[in-house]
Design an enzyme around this catalytic site. Structure first.
Site, PDB file in Angstrom:
ATOM      1  N   ARG A   3    -115.500 -30.750  46.847  1.00  0.00           N
ATOM      2  CA  ARG A   3    -114.866 -29.848  45.865  1.00  0.00           C
ATOM      3  C   ARG A   3    -115.815 -29.489  44.727  1.00  0.00           C
ATOM      4  O   ARG A   3    -116.048 -28.313  44.438  1.00  0.00           O
ATOM      5  CB  ARG A   3    -113.610 -30.522  45.274  1.00  0.00           C
ATOM      6  CG  ARG A   3    -112.405 -30.510  46.175  1.00  0.00           C
ATOM      7  CD  ARG A   3    -111.290 -31.328  45.563  1.00  0.00           C
ATOM      8  NE  ARG A   3    -111.681 -32.726  45.523  1.00  0.00           N
ATOM      9  CZ  ARG A   3    -111.292 -33.631  46.418  1.00  0.00           C
ATOM     10  NH1 ARG A   3    -110.457 -33.314  47.356  1.00  0.00           N
ATOM     11  NH2 ARG A   3    -111.712 -34.869  46.351  1.00  0.00           N
ATOM     12  N   ILE A   4    -116.371 -30.518  44.058  1.00  0.00           N
ATOM     13  CA  ILE A   4    -117.199 -30.242  42.880  1.00  0.00           C
ATOM     14  C   ILE A   4    -118.540 -29.625  43.292  1.00  0.00           C
ATOM     15  O   ILE A   4    -119.000 -28.656  42.686  1.00  0.00           O
ATOM     16  CB  ILE A   4    -117.393 -31.518  42.024  1.00  0.00           C
ATOM     17  CG1 ILE A   4    -116.027 -32.006  41.520  1.00  0.00           C
ATOM     18  CG2 ILE A   4    -118.337 -31.255  40.867  1.00  0.00           C
ATOM     19  CD1 ILE A   4    -116.028 -33.363  40.848  1.00  0.00           C
ATOM     20  N   ASP A   6    -124.945 -33.015  52.820  1.00  0.00           N
ATOM     21  CA  ASP A   6    -123.705 -33.802  52.877  1.00  0.00           C
ATOM     22  C   ASP A   6    -123.731 -34.603  54.165  1.00  0.00           C
ATOM     23  O   ASP A   6    -124.385 -34.208  55.135  1.00  0.00           O
ATOM     24  CB  ASP A   6    -122.491 -32.847  52.850  1.00  0.00           C
ATOM     25  CG  ASP A   6    -121.200 -33.559  52.467  1.00  0.00           C
ATOM     26  OD1 ASP A   6    -120.726 -34.418  53.241  1.00  0.00           O
ATOM     27  OD2 ASP A   6    -120.664 -33.261  51.382  1.00  0.00           O
ATOM     28  N   ASP A  50    -123.912 -37.786  32.564  1.00  0.00           N
ATOM     29  CA  ASP A  50    -122.582 -37.972  31.979  1.00  0.00           C
ATOM     30  C   ASP A  50    -122.050 -39.371  32.313  1.00  0.00           C
ATOM     31  O   ASP A  50    -121.066 -39.813  31.734  1.00  0.00           O
ATOM     32  CB  ASP A  50    -121.621 -36.912  32.553  1.00  0.00           C
ATOM     33  CG  ASP A  50    -120.224 -37.008  31.973  1.00  0.00           C
ATOM     34  OD1 ASP A  50    -120.112 -37.037  30.726  1.00  0.00           O
ATOM     35  OD2 ASP A  50    -119.240 -37.071  32.737  1.00  0.00           O
ATOM     36  N   GLU A  56    -120.334 -48.655  31.676  1.00  0.00           N
ATOM     37  CA  GLU A  56    -119.742 -47.750  30.673  1.00  0.00           C
ATOM     38  C   GLU A  56    -118.797 -48.540  29.787  1.00  0.00           C
ATOM     39  O   GLU A  56    -117.835 -49.109  30.291  1.00  0.00           O
ATOM     40  CB  GLU A  56    -119.016 -46.611  31.388  1.00  0.00           C
ATOM     41  CG  GLU A  56    -120.006 -45.723  32.143  1.00  0.00           C
ATOM     42  CD  GLU A  56    -119.389 -44.492  32.768  1.00  0.00           C
ATOM     43  OE1 GLU A  56    -118.166 -44.311  32.663  1.00  0.00           O
ATOM     44  OE2 GLU A  56    -120.130 -43.715  33.371  1.00  0.00           O
ATOM     45  N   HIS A 114    -119.343 -39.777  29.608  1.00  0.00           N
ATOM     46  CA  HIS A 114    -118.381 -39.587  30.708  1.00  0.00           C
ATOM     47  C   HIS A 114    -117.219 -38.655  30.310  1.00  0.00           C
ATOM     48  O   HIS A 114    -116.049 -39.056  30.316  1.00  0.00           O
ATOM     49  CB  HIS A 114    -117.826 -40.951  31.177  1.00  0.00           C
ATOM     50  CG  HIS A 114    -117.301 -40.902  32.590  1.00  0.00           C
ATOM     51  ND1 HIS A 114    -117.385 -41.952  33.469  1.00  0.00           N
ATOM     52  CD2 HIS A 114    -116.666 -39.912  33.274  1.00  0.00           C
ATOM     53  CE1 HIS A 114    -116.834 -41.618  34.621  1.00  0.00           C
ATOM     54  NE2 HIS A 114    -116.392 -40.374  34.523  1.00  0.00           N
TER      55      HIS A 114
HETATM   56  P1  NAD Z   1    -115.105 -34.717  47.340  1.00  0.00           P
HETATM   57  O1  NAD Z   1    -114.538 -35.850  48.114  1.00  0.00           O
HETATM   58  O2  NAD Z   1    -114.436 -33.385  47.412  1.00  0.00           O
HETATM   59  O3  NAD Z   1    -116.642 -34.505  47.751  1.00  0.00           O
HETATM   60  C1  NAD Z   1    -117.542 -35.550  47.933  1.00  0.00           C
HETATM   61  C2  NAD Z   1    -118.498 -35.122  49.045  1.00  0.00           C
HETATM   62  O4  NAD Z   1    -119.538 -36.076  49.117  1.00  0.00           O
HETATM   63  C3  NAD Z   1    -117.842 -35.067  50.429  1.00  0.00           C
HETATM   64  O5  NAD Z   1    -118.071 -33.806  51.021  1.00  0.00           O
HETATM   65  C4  NAD Z   1    -118.506 -36.196  51.186  1.00  0.00           C
HETATM   66  O6  NAD Z   1    -118.640 -35.936  52.570  1.00  0.00           O
HETATM   67  C5  NAD Z   1    -119.857 -36.254  50.503  1.00  0.00           C
HETATM   68  N1  NAD Z   1    -120.565 -37.513  50.647  1.00  0.00           N
HETATM   69  C6  NAD Z   1    -120.080 -38.770  50.644  1.00  0.00           C
HETATM   70  N2  NAD Z   1    -121.079 -39.660  50.783  1.00  0.00           N
HETATM   71  C7  NAD Z   1    -122.227 -38.937  50.857  1.00  0.00           C
HETATM   72  C8  NAD Z   1    -123.586 -39.281  51.007  1.00  0.00           C
HETATM   73  N3  NAD Z   1    -123.986 -40.549  51.097  1.00  0.00           N
HETATM   74  N4  NAD Z   1    -124.485 -38.286  51.056  1.00  0.00           N
HETATM   75  C9  NAD Z   1    -124.103 -36.987  50.986  1.00  0.00           C
HETATM   76  N5  NAD Z   1    -122.825 -36.603  50.860  1.00  0.00           N
HETATM   77  C10 NAD Z   1    -121.898 -37.566  50.788  1.00  0.00           C
HETATM   78  O7  NAD Z   1    -115.190 -35.227  45.824  1.00  0.00           O
HETATM   79  P2  NAD Z   1    -115.314 -34.330  44.508  1.00  0.00           P
HETATM   80  O8  NAD Z   1    -113.961 -33.986  44.009  1.00  0.00           O
HETATM   81  O9  NAD Z   1    -116.292 -33.253  44.733  1.00  0.00           O
HETATM   82  O10 NAD Z   1    -115.917 -35.412  43.492  1.00  0.00           O
HETATM   83  C11 NAD Z   1    -117.201 -35.971  43.689  1.00  0.00           C
HETATM   84  C12 NAD Z   1    -117.416 -37.156  42.771  1.00  0.00           C
HETATM   85  O11 NAD Z   1    -117.494 -36.698  41.428  1.00  0.00           O
HETATM   86  C13 NAD Z   1    -116.254 -38.162  42.731  1.00  0.00           C
HETATM   87  O12 NAD Z   1    -116.301 -39.090  43.780  1.00  0.00           O
HETATM   88  C14 NAD Z   1    -116.414 -38.814  41.384  1.00  0.00           C
HETATM   89  O13 NAD Z   1    -117.188 -39.985  41.508  1.00  0.00           O
HETATM   90  C15 NAD Z   1    -117.186 -37.782  40.571  1.00  0.00           C
HETATM   91  N6  NAD Z   1    -116.390 -37.295  39.416  1.00  0.00           N
HETATM   92  C16 NAD Z   1    -116.869 -37.485  38.169  1.00  0.00           C
HETATM   93  C17 NAD Z   1    -116.143 -37.049  37.070  1.00  0.00           C
HETATM   94  C18 NAD Z   1    -116.658 -37.194  35.661  1.00  0.00           C
HETATM   95  O14 NAD Z   1    -115.857 -37.194  34.725  1.00  0.00           O
HETATM   96  N7  NAD Z   1    -117.948 -37.315  35.443  1.00  0.00           N
HETATM   97  C19 NAD Z   1    -114.913 -36.428  37.262  1.00  0.00           C
HETATM   98  C20 NAD Z   1    -114.463 -36.218  38.538  1.00  0.00           C
HETATM   99  C21 NAD Z   1    -115.221 -36.655  39.637  1.00  0.00           C
END
Ligand code: NAD
Length: 316
Positions: free
Chosen positions: A151-152, A171, A257, A262, A283
């Site tokens: 997603r992100i 990915d 971030d 933390e 964060h």
């Molecule tokens: P998501 O599940 O939609 O996407 C994560 C992607 O990473 C998936 O496509 C998965 O296949 C891939 N992945 C997993 N392990 C991998 C690896 N070893 N190498 C390459 N790709 C890999 O998650 P998202 O919603 O995009 O969020 C991603 C991360 O962002 C979360 O897990 C969280 O830790 C972090 N996050 C941080 C904050 C913040 O406040 N800083 C907020 C929200 C999320």
């Protein structure tokens, strides 16, 4: 019959309003000590948290009334999901609520780093007009390497493309179709991506296989002068290796971030934070009014659905 729900970690107030309007008994405590949490898992049907409250195995093994844990946000690294499932406790979250907030924060950090905005801001406020000191770099034409095209990662790609960047993603899933639909190249491997990007950004979860994923060897593969942005989880980058690479000018900067601890605890973490070519935020990537409100409402809906599914018939 009334479900008893405890909300902690400063989840948006509309979460409580939503549940109260649907007949739940809701208590709100901004934060819990470990003792309070150990007591709560014996008293409530559901507990709603963000990332601060830690549901360790030790805590979960004490849970004899808890049926649902609601995590307002994304990332379940503060919950021992295996232990929860052993105790038949359902874990629900709202992974989609903060996507835009984190993607925008990633772009903000990237721009702040490339244009040295925090230093320019600080020095001018201290009375110095250092116009010639701040020669930045443009995003246009730079290669952005995205690790984790979920997603992100995809939301960052969309924004980076509008800045005329070249975007490459890696990915563990097969992302060829999604990527080509967006005009994003797919790297053959993590190593391939690391070698090709000017800016690396991480968007993967923290788990056993991603802890320390970016260490000395991975950084050594990157171009001299490249930069790293991390808005995923601190533990994914090895702090010592990042610090060394910045001090030796292998990397020209980093924007972070998230941190291994933390708030940060070790001398290395503080040394890293204080480097002039490191831009940091505590964060806050998902901390927007829009994301927190939407996470609060969505998690209330999810928790209520899960409680109804478990067919609990009321207060203990
Ligand atoms: P998501 O599940 O939609 O996407 C994560 C992607 O990473 C998936 O496509 C998965 O296949 C891939 N992945 C997993 N392990 C991998 C690896 N070893 N190498 C390459 N790709 C890999 O998650 P998202 O919603 O995009 O969020 C991603 C991360 O962002 C979360 O897990 C969280 O830790 C972090 N996050 C941080 C904050 C913040 O406040 N800083 C907020 C929200 C999320």
């Amino acid at each position: 019959m009334t479900f008893r729900v405890l909300i902690t970690d400063n989840v948006h107030e509309e979460c409580a309003s939503f549940l109260r309007a649907r007949g739940c008994h809701v208590d709100v405590k901004p934060s819990l000590t470990k003792e309070e949490l150990l007591k709560a898992v014996k008293e409530y049907d559901a507990i709603i948290v963000r990332g601060k409250t830690k549901f360790t195995r030790e805590v979960l093994m004490e849970a004899n009334s808890l049926k649902v844990i609601g995590r307002a946000g994304v990332g379940l690294d503060n919950i021992d999901v295996e232990a929860a499932s052993q105790k038949n406790i359902k874990v629900v979250s709202t992974p989609q609520a903060s996507t835009v907030a984190v993607a925008e924060a990633t772009m903000a950090l990237m721009l702040a780093l490339m244009r040295m905005i925090p230093e320019a801001n600080r020095t001018l406020k201290e009375g110095m007009w250092l116009k010639n000191k701040f020669m930045g770099c443009e995003l246009r034409g730079k290669t952005l390497g995205i690790v984790g095209f979920g997603r992100i990662g995809k939301a960052v790609a969309k924004r980076a493309l509008s800045f005329e960047m070249r975007v490459i993603a890696y990915d563990v899933r097969d992302i060829r179709e999604e990527a080509s639909a967006m005009g994003v190249e797919v790297a053959e491997s993590l190593e391939d991506l690391l070698k090709r990007c000017d800016i690396l950004t991480l968007h993967i979860p923290l788990n056993k296989s991603t802890r320390g994923l970016i260490g000395e060897r991975q950084i050594s593969l990157m171009k001299r002068g490249a930069v790293i942005i991390n808005t995923s989880r601190g533990g994914i980058i090895d702090t010592k290796s990042l610090l060394k690479a910045l001090k030796e000018d292998k990397l020209s900067g980093a924007a972070l971030d998230v941190f291994e601890h933390e708030p940060p605890q070790t001398d290395e973490e503080w040394e890293l934070i204080k480097l002039p070519n490191v831009v940091v935020t505590p964060h806050i990537a998902s901390q927007t009014h829009e994301a927190q409100r939407s996470a609060g409402i969505m998690i209330a809906e999810e928790v209520l659905k899960a409680l109804n599914d478990t067919k609990i018939t009321g207060t203990r």
